[in-house]
Every structure is written in structure tokens, then in C-alpha cells.
Design a protein around this motif. Sequence first.
Motif, short mmCIF file in Angstrom:
data_model
loop_
_atom_site.label_atom_id
_atom_site.label_comp_id
_atom_site.label_asym_id
_atom_site.label_seq_id
_atom_site.Cartn_x
_atom_site.Cartn_y
_atom_site.Cartn_z
N TRP B 22 11.23 -10.63 -33.17
CA TRP B 22 10.84 -9.38 -32.91
C TRP B 22 9.31 -9.45 -33.23
N GLY B 23 8.72 -8.70 -32.41
CA GLY B 23 7.20 -8.43 -32.73
C GLY B 23 6.40 -9.71 -32.04
N LYS B 24 5.34 -9.35 -31.46
CA LYS B 24 4.53 -10.44 -30.65
C LYS B 24 3.10 -10.52 -31.11
N LYS B 27 1.16 -10.56 -26.51
CA LYS B 27 2.13 -10.10 -25.51
C LYS B 27 2.08 -10.76 -24.47
N GLN B 28 1.01 -11.33 -23.88
CA GLN B 28 0.99 -12.31 -22.49
C GLN B 28 1.72 -13.53 -22.53
N LEU B 29 1.55 -14.05 -23.81
CA LEU B 29 2.12 -15.34 -24.06
C LEU B 29 3.58 -15.39 -24.69
N ASN B 30 3.92 -14.27 -25.06
CA ASN B 30 5.29 -14.00 -25.70
C ASN B 30 5.22 -14.72 -26.97
N SER B 155 10.48 -15.19 -20.95
CA SER B 155 11.07 -14.22 -21.73
C SER B 155 11.11 -14.78 -23.01
N GLY B 156 10.67 -14.47 -24.21
CA GLY B 156 10.46 -14.90 -25.49
C GLY B 156 11.59 -15.70 -25.61
N SER B 157 12.82 -15.18 -25.86
CA SER B 157 14.14 -15.70 -26.55
C SER B 157 14.62 -16.89 -25.51
N THR B 211 10.81 -4.90 -25.50
CA THR B 211 9.27 -5.24 -25.43
C THR B 211 8.49 -4.10 -26.27
N SER B 212 8.73 -2.80 -25.69
CA SER B 212 7.80 -1.70 -26.48
C SER B 212 8.57 -1.44 -27.78
N GLY B 213 9.56 -1.82 -28.17
CA GLY B 213 10.17 -1.88 -29.51
C GLY B 213 9.49 -2.48 -30.41
N MET B 214 9.20 -3.66 -29.87
CA MET B 214 8.44 -4.75 -30.68
C MET B 214 7.14 -4.58 -31.14
N GLN B 215 6.44 -4.05 -30.10
CA GLN B 215 5.13 -3.46 -30.38
C GLN B 215 5.03 -2.28 -31.54
N THR B 216 5.86 -1.26 -31.28
CA THR B 216 5.85 -0.17 -32.18
C THR B 216 6.12 -0.69 -33.62
N THR B 217 7.05 -1.41 -33.79
CA THR B 217 7.37 -2.07 -35.17
C THR B 217 6.13 -2.90 -35.56
N VAL B 218 5.57 -3.85 -34.88
CA VAL B 218 4.29 -4.43 -35.24
C VAL B 218 3.15 -3.61 -36.16
N GLN B 219 3.01 -2.51 -35.10
CA GLN B 219 2.00 -1.70 -35.39
C GLN B 219 2.13 -0.58 -36.49
#
Lengths: 398, 398
Positions: B22-24, B27-30, B155-157, B211-219
Amino acid sequence: MTVYTASTTAPVNIAVSTLKYWGKRDKQLNLPTNSSISVTLAQDDLRTLTSVATSSEFPEDKLWLNGKEESLASERTQNCLKDLRNLRQELESKDDSLPKISNWKLHIVSENNFPTAAGLASSAAGFAALVVAIAKLYKLPQPTSEISKIARKGSGSACRSVFGGYVAWEMGEKEDGSDSKAVEVAPLSHWSNLKAAILVVSADKKDTPSTSGMQTTVQTSDLFQWRIKEVVPKRFEEMKKSILDKDFTKFADLTMKDSNSFHATCLDSYPPIFYLNDTSKKIIKLVHSINEFYGKTVAAYTFDAGPNAVIYYEDQNESKIFSFLYKLFSKVEGWESKYSQETLGAFEQQFDSIKEKIQFQLDDELYKGVNRIILTKVGDGPQDTKESLVNAEGYPKA
Amino acid sequence: MTVYTASTTAPVNIAVSTLKYWGKRDKQLNLPTNSSISVTLAQDDLRTLTSVATSSEFPEDKLWLNGKEESLASERTQNCLKDLRNLRQELESKDDSLPKISNWKLHIVSENNFPTAAGLASSAAGFAALVVAIAKLYKLPQPTSEISKIARKGSGSACRSVFGGYVAWEMGEKEDGSDSKAVEVAPLSHWSNLKAAILVVSADKKDTPSTSGMQTTVQTSDLFQWRIKEVVPKRFEEMKKSILDKDFTKFADLTMKDSNSFHATCLDSYPPIFYLNDTSKKIIKLVHSINEFYGKTVAAYTFDAGPNAVIYYEDQNESKIFSFLYKLFSKVEGWESKYSQETLGAFEQQFDSIKEKIQFQLDDELYKGVNRIILTKVGDGPQDTKESLVNAEGYPKA
């Protein structure tokens, strides 16, 4: 037979804390692992009325709660009574003219003005009223913060119900808890237009009791340690500042974030503890959607150890928020006792005037998860009252 | 016209990771903010089959997914194709005898053996199959971990789906992501009796995309920072050890704790992100109750970015667990395709033999929140297959 009596009211602050109390560093003394802040709620809507009586003729300490005799045997209650009697004894030993009532037995009669069915825990108001009423009976000279320490031993969050307005519970550092007390952050008059809508959410059954829940969280959650060490201390200062500045946007942000952070550490406990249910979550999303709709923060949610939502807002934004809340929850109990049909009609009209612009989905069935709404506001601390629940003999009035 | 073709299968690993991704950090390179570990699931039950074809005659790159033509325009897909073509080009430049196919257009045909309605995200298996199939077509000599980096960009995973058995995704440190890759922790054969029951939980609607969830969590999540710095690195090593030791109790504990910790940081995001619903929570409580009933850890739950539960157990404990699961979920689809009526009857008998001793409440309506059950186990990585989805002309078979 001489019977001395005193009465007081005390406010509910349960379910409205803005920085959560969770976890105990000392179980017996109810010493918390972090400082917390709460808003005291108006007693018109939610209060405990407690009358106490003492007489040399009473054979034993007795308690009547909402018309029913209850045990006083719990260690917590005994600790409160002991502390209060000790303080009275100090007074008596210094001043021979005082009646020696510290060793007399007590009758305590207590009633809430809200139904137990409302699902609001009442231990905070209950212990605050008990301690304040006895302190008044004993004519104790101690400042309110000192009295709060005794209430704290009865039920942690009760210490915050001895003040009105905006209250901080400073966790303190000492092992004996002598510096763990409530202080006033700001009185009611400083920011009196803060209101609260409590959505009482239907729960399947009673979830994890808060006392055992706290222990589980302290012992098992990795994230909780971070929360109490790093997150809360910073937020505590920011929250006090937002209250002193009457900065609703900041206050709302901190309140919502801290509610989420608290419930996150419950979920990180092992086994996990869940207080928010699907209805709670939909209410959280609704509040974010309403704020987004208006392009500013007009409402804030917070959840204590249960699924009930407390939504804070400022009086001047009431129709903005109630256009949505009345639309969604008009079928639940609690509106008519507070607002005229005309005012309720105005909320409906307000909704009709904005409905075309609403981009998010309103859940028509959300009200089914809610039992009632309690519309209240920030309020005063314990109040003297001429009302008494005891008769001349010191027993509950029939 | 010369058409070169290749086919592969790739496994699903979505919803079964035991340490969450979770969390990147990029973003571009996953590139993830923490390392993670997953269990690859058997392809009998859940797999993507992908065939690729290339020819100098193809006018453009094309993709057919489950019988429908789809766009290849996404930057992620383009990054994968570019990397694979570059590696092929290197080969061609070193060996003149190789056909110069790196600049030819590609046809990609892909099918899942599980219905989309199952609610299982398929991007991990999909990108793994795409990358492995083209690597095979291009006869790339790179080791699997190298290939995993390309799948990661899709896709990351997906990087974890290039291996079977137990897989770690090492987050790496470099900015270009050249050390962020999957490695095998242990092959399927090392611990082959691990099984999984996936309860596909009905969701109201698609929740926050990951994808957007990860960004929210990280930030926004304070707790997330602690999780990735302090909690996960330690758990990563413990988890690897539990797999190498085949220590189910330890593995189960870490899996459940990490699932809870992950969802806690989602809840601590702002606005909060909820993936677990009331059904998910009841399943969590059920698993804890079953373990308590047997006095040992026989089952473990984990939840990815959605409400579906994956319950791990060891084969020898199957009837212990299924006596409960079949009792509660016999009405949902997924049992009959896997077990004979006789075996299912044995689960019922097993339940009847213990039911007097059960102290906790079984929720008769819990099955209503579950769409189907997928009974599967730890499985192999991508497999060569003679099955092909393309015809001699390099187009999807009718």
C-alpha cells in the motif's frame, strides 16, 4: 434526626470528546495514556441529576439509579466515597464547629433526563454528579480541578464533566495520579454557538466494553504506541488553539482526524475491536460530502466507543447542514421536540433549492440504521439545583 | 506471413498477500513504500491465460480481454511493452541470426477462468501473464526477478504473480526502481498443504480505487508512517521466518495482525477509506472464535483493498474449519464443484458432533452478505501451456 442534603446536575460529555481517551497506564486510578479534550453538552438535553443525603441514622451507604436500587460495592465507587470522606474529615479536624458527618452513611439518588435506550453511556455524567453533589454536601473548598481527580477515579472521562464548555484532561505524569486532572480550556461563553447533532445508531448488541477494550489496545496495537507518543501530544496543542481561536475549520479537521485515528488503533488491536458499523461509515462519508458540497468545512463527526455519531457545527450553518440531515433522517425521533413544523419545513425547502446541484448519492435508507437524533449544543458544567430527589428523611421521593 | 506466438498462464495473488502492499513512493514506476509478502494461489481455481502473437503484417498493437477488444493506451501497459521490446532488441543486436521481431506489433489475447462477478481484481494475474507471455515469445534470458520488475510497472502486485508458492516483493531503495523486485521466499513444494477459502463479500458498490486510496493514505495518515517505518520491516522478517519454519501459528498471527494494521491505516486516512464492511467484521470475529474454540490457531483471515475475506488454514485442519464454514455458508455457491455430497455431509456431521460445546453465537444470516466461496490453495507460478487463444493468423480464436 438530622439529615443533610445537597443536589447537583452534571452534564454528559460522553461521545463528544474531540481528542479521545483510550488506554490506561493505571487501571485502578484510571490514569490515561494520553491527554484528551472534550466538549461539554447542554444539560437541557442530556444530564444527570443527583441528590445526596447523610444522617447518623442511616445504617449503610445506598444508591438509587433511575428509580432502582443499585450496588455501591464497586472499587471505583468506594474510592470516590473514601476520597470525599477524607477531605471532609480534614475540614472537620480543623474546625470544631463543623458537624461531624464524614463518618455518616450516604444515600445517593440519581436520575438521567434521557432514556437508557438512547444508547448513550452515562457513567461520565453519573460519577461527576455523584462526586460534585457529595463535595457540595460536605462543603469542600477544593477547586474544581481537584474534585475532577476524584470523579476520574469513578470513571475516567467523568473528570471532564465537572466543567462546562471546553475541557482538557491533562494526563499528568505522576504514578499516584495527583496531576491527572481536568482543566477548563475555555468556558461556554467563549464559543457558545457550537452545536451538536447526535445520531444514535442501532447496534447489533453491546460491543467490547471500553475498559477491556482499552487494555487490549494498549497491550497489542503497534500503531497505538505511535498515536499516544507522537500524534496526540501535537494534536492536543493544536486542538486547544483551535478552540481559543474559535477556528471551526481547524477544530473540525482535528476532531474528524482524531476520531479516525482512535478507531484505527481499535482496529489494529488484537483481536481487533470494531465500534463503527456500516451506518457509522455512511455518516462519515455524508459529512465529507456535505463539506465538499459547500466548499468549506461546516460539519465535523466524532465517534466514541460505539457506533453513535456526534456531528458538530456552528449555529449559523445549521440550515446548511439540516437541509441534508432532515432530508435523510426526518423519520427518526428527535426533530419535533426541538423545532416547529415551520422550521422543519424551511429545512425541506432549503434542500429543494439545492438538490439539483448535489453531485453525490443520498442513501434513502440510511435512516433505518438510526434510532433517534438528539439535537443539542455546548453547555455548562454541573449546576446547583433546587430540585431534589430525596425527601426530608433522606430517602428517594416516591 | 510469419506469425510467432507464445502462451502462458499466471496466477492470482490478489487478496491473499500476507503483508500488505500500500502506498507508492513513485507513482509512475509503482514503487512501494514497504516490502510485502504474498501467497500465490492455485491456477486450477484462479488464473489468467494469455496468448501473444507478433507479425510484421500487424498494423497495430491490440489487446482482447475476455473476448472483448480493449485499449492498450495506458501508460502502464506501454511501459511494459517498451521494456520488453528493449530487452528483445538487445538480444537481436547481439545475435544476427535472431528474427528482428522487436519492432513488430503485438496481438495479446487474455482470458480469466473466474467470472468478473467473483469480485476479485485480476490486474495482478493479468499483467504477470502479459509480461511473461511476451518474455517467452521474445525468448528473453532474464531471470524471473528481472521479469517481475516489468510486471511491477504494469500493476504493482503483478510482480508477485511471476513466482509460485511464497513470494516477497522487496521494495528496494533506488529511485529508478531497479532493485524493487519479487523474489521467491519458498517454493510451493516447501509448504504445499496451505489452503485458502475466499469468501466473496457483497459490496454496496466499488469502493475507493486502490491507486487513489494509496495516495490518500501516504499523504494523510500519521499512523501509516509508523507502520511502514517500524511495524512492517520487523514483520517482514518474522513472516519470512514463519514460512521457512512452516509455523502456521506464527504465520496466522502475523497475517491477521498485518491485515488489521493495514485497514487501520486506511481508516486513519483523510477522508477515511473503508474496505471492511459489517460482513467482513463478522468473519473476522468468527475466525477468532473458531481459533478460541479449538484452543489453537487453525485459521487466519486477511483482507485486501475490498471486503472479501481470505481464510488460510492447513489441509489437516480442514474439517475443523469447514464444520463451521459449511454450516454458515452452505447456501452460497462454491462447495459442490469442489466436494462430493459425502464430504459435505461429513462436515455437517462434524458440526453436529461439536455443536453442544460451542459457546459463541453463530449468525444464521451471515451467508446473506456473501456471494460465493472459492476453495483453493497455494499454487505454482506462471505455467507453459499448449492451450492457445490465438489462431494461425495471430487473431483471437472464434
